[in-house]
Scaffold this motif. Structure first.
Motif, short mmCIF file in Angstrom:
data_model
loop_
_atom_site.label_atom_id
_atom_site.label_comp_id
_atom_site.label_asym_id
_atom_site.label_seq_id
_atom_site.Cartn_x
_atom_site.Cartn_y
_atom_site.Cartn_z
N GLY A 106 0.78 -1.22 0.00
CA GLY A 106 0.00 0.00 0.00
C GLY A 106 0.82 1.28 0.00
O GLY A 106 0.26 2.37 0.01
N ARG A 107 2.13 1.15 0.00
CA ARG A 107 3.01 2.32 -0.01
C ARG A 107 3.68 2.46 -1.36
O ARG A 107 4.03 1.47 -2.00
N LEU A 108 3.89 3.68 -1.77
CA LEU A 108 4.61 3.96 -3.00
C LEU A 108 6.10 4.01 -2.66
O LEU A 108 6.52 4.80 -1.81
N LEU A 109 6.87 3.18 -3.31
CA LEU A 109 8.31 3.11 -3.07
C LEU A 109 9.05 3.69 -4.26
O LEU A 109 8.57 3.62 -5.39
N ALA A 110 10.23 4.23 -4.03
CA ALA A 110 11.06 4.77 -5.11
C ALA A 110 12.44 4.15 -5.00
O ALA A 110 13.06 4.19 -3.93
N VAL A 111 12.91 3.56 -6.10
CA VAL A 111 14.21 2.91 -6.13
C VAL A 111 14.83 3.03 -7.53
O VAL A 111 14.11 3.24 -8.50
N PRO A 112 16.13 2.84 -7.61
CA PRO A 112 16.74 2.72 -8.93
C PRO A 112 16.48 1.32 -9.48
O PRO A 112 16.29 0.37 -8.73
N ALA A 113 16.47 1.21 -10.80
CA ALA A 113 16.29 -0.09 -11.46
C ALA A 113 17.19 -0.12 -12.68
O ALA A 113 17.72 0.91 -13.11
N ILE A 121 17.57 3.52 -14.29
CA ILE A 121 16.42 4.41 -14.30
C ILE A 121 15.88 4.51 -12.87
O ILE A 121 16.26 3.72 -12.00
N SER A 122 15.04 5.49 -12.64
CA SER A 122 14.38 5.64 -11.34
C SER A 122 12.94 5.21 -11.51
O SER A 122 12.26 5.63 -12.45
N VAL A 123 12.47 4.35 -10.60
CA VAL A 123 11.09 3.88 -10.66
C VAL A 123 10.39 4.08 -9.33
O VAL A 123 11.01 4.07 -8.28
N GLU A 124 9.09 4.32 -9.41
CA GLU A 124 8.22 4.27 -8.25
C GLU A 124 7.35 3.05 -8.46
O GLU A 124 6.95 2.74 -9.59
N PHE A 125 7.06 2.34 -7.35
CA PHE A 125 6.27 1.13 -7.51
C PHE A 125 5.50 0.78 -6.25
O PHE A 125 5.81 1.27 -5.16
N THR A 126 4.50 -0.05 -6.45
CA THR A 126 3.76 -0.65 -5.35
C THR A 126 3.83 -2.15 -5.52
O THR A 126 4.03 -2.65 -6.63
N GLY A 138 1.84 -17.06 -3.18
CA GLY A 138 2.30 -17.80 -4.35
C GLY A 138 2.91 -16.90 -5.40
O GLY A 138 3.62 -17.37 -6.30
N ALA A 139 2.64 -15.61 -5.31
CA ALA A 139 3.14 -14.67 -6.31
C ALA A 139 3.20 -13.27 -5.71
O ALA A 139 2.54 -12.98 -4.72
N VAL A 140 3.99 -12.44 -6.36
CA VAL A 140 4.11 -11.04 -5.97
C VAL A 140 3.93 -10.21 -7.23
O VAL A 140 4.55 -10.48 -8.26
N ARG A 141 3.06 -9.20 -7.14
CA ARG A 141 2.77 -8.33 -8.28
C ARG A 141 3.30 -6.94 -7.97
O ARG A 141 3.01 -6.37 -6.92
N ALA A 142 4.09 -6.40 -8.89
CA ALA A 142 4.59 -5.03 -8.76
C ALA A 142 4.06 -4.19 -9.91
O ALA A 142 4.04 -4.65 -11.06
N THR A 143 3.61 -3.00 -9.58
CA THR A 143 3.20 -2.02 -10.58
C THR A 143 4.21 -0.90 -10.51
O THR A 143 4.42 -0.31 -9.44
#
Length: 166
Positions: A106-113, A121-126, A138-143
């Motif tokens: 539920g938190r927006l994270l910011a990291v390099p990728a 690049i810099s990405v924000e993701f949940t 069984g799985a993890v979904r990232a947006t």
């Protein structure tokens, strides 16, 4: 007034997914859209299994990271995680899978990728943990969204502000 639309008219366990003015029409069903929902977004979507192996990515993820589906599916998330961040990432990933919860849900994270060519690049993701009925992940979904341009603009603004103070 709009009607909620359901997966199919004959699905006894259908859940209301929202409202739509054409709901109730026999020729309109969410079934035709559901398989494509992840493809019709500008955000990148990556789904891994519980071990962190990529099992799905949408077209936006292919474009963002410059990996084709053939290259990415079956590969570890390490292909997009900078080496210096991998240990911390995997500690958190495995902890979240084992406990069925993440402090980042539920938190927006910011990291390099990383892209396929090695550029950063810099990405924000949940993230969302996908569990079965017994609660086992069984799985993890990232947006994800590429925010490199915004991050670079902020960096330049800070540098300009610092130069003006000097």
């Amino acid at each position: 007034m709009t009607q909620p639309y359901h997966r199919t008219p004959d699905d006894a366990g259908a859940e209301a997914l929202g409202t739509c003015p054409s709901a109730g029409r026999e020729d309109f069903s969410m079934d035709i859209f559901e398989p494509h929902l992840e493809e019709i977004t500008d955000d990148a979507v990556i789904v891994t299994d519980a071990a962190g192996v990529i099992r799905y990515l949408n077209q936006s993820a292919e474009s963002m990271f410059q990996y084709s589906r053939e290259q990415a599916i079956g590969a570890s998330l390490d292909i997009i995680i900078p080496e210096r961040l991998r240990e911390r990432h995997w500690d958190g990933f495995h902890r979240a899978v084992a406990h069925g919860t993440s402090r980042h849900s539920g938190r927006l994270l910011a990291v390099p990728a990383l892209r396929a060519d090695g550029s950063q690049i810099s990405v924000e993701f949940t993230v969302a943990l996908l569990s079965n009925a017994s609660g086992e992940v069984g799985a993890v979904r990232a947006t994800l969204r590429d925010v490199t341009a915004q991050w670079q603009a902020q960096k330049e603004e800070r540098a300009s502000a610092g130069a003006l103070k000097s």
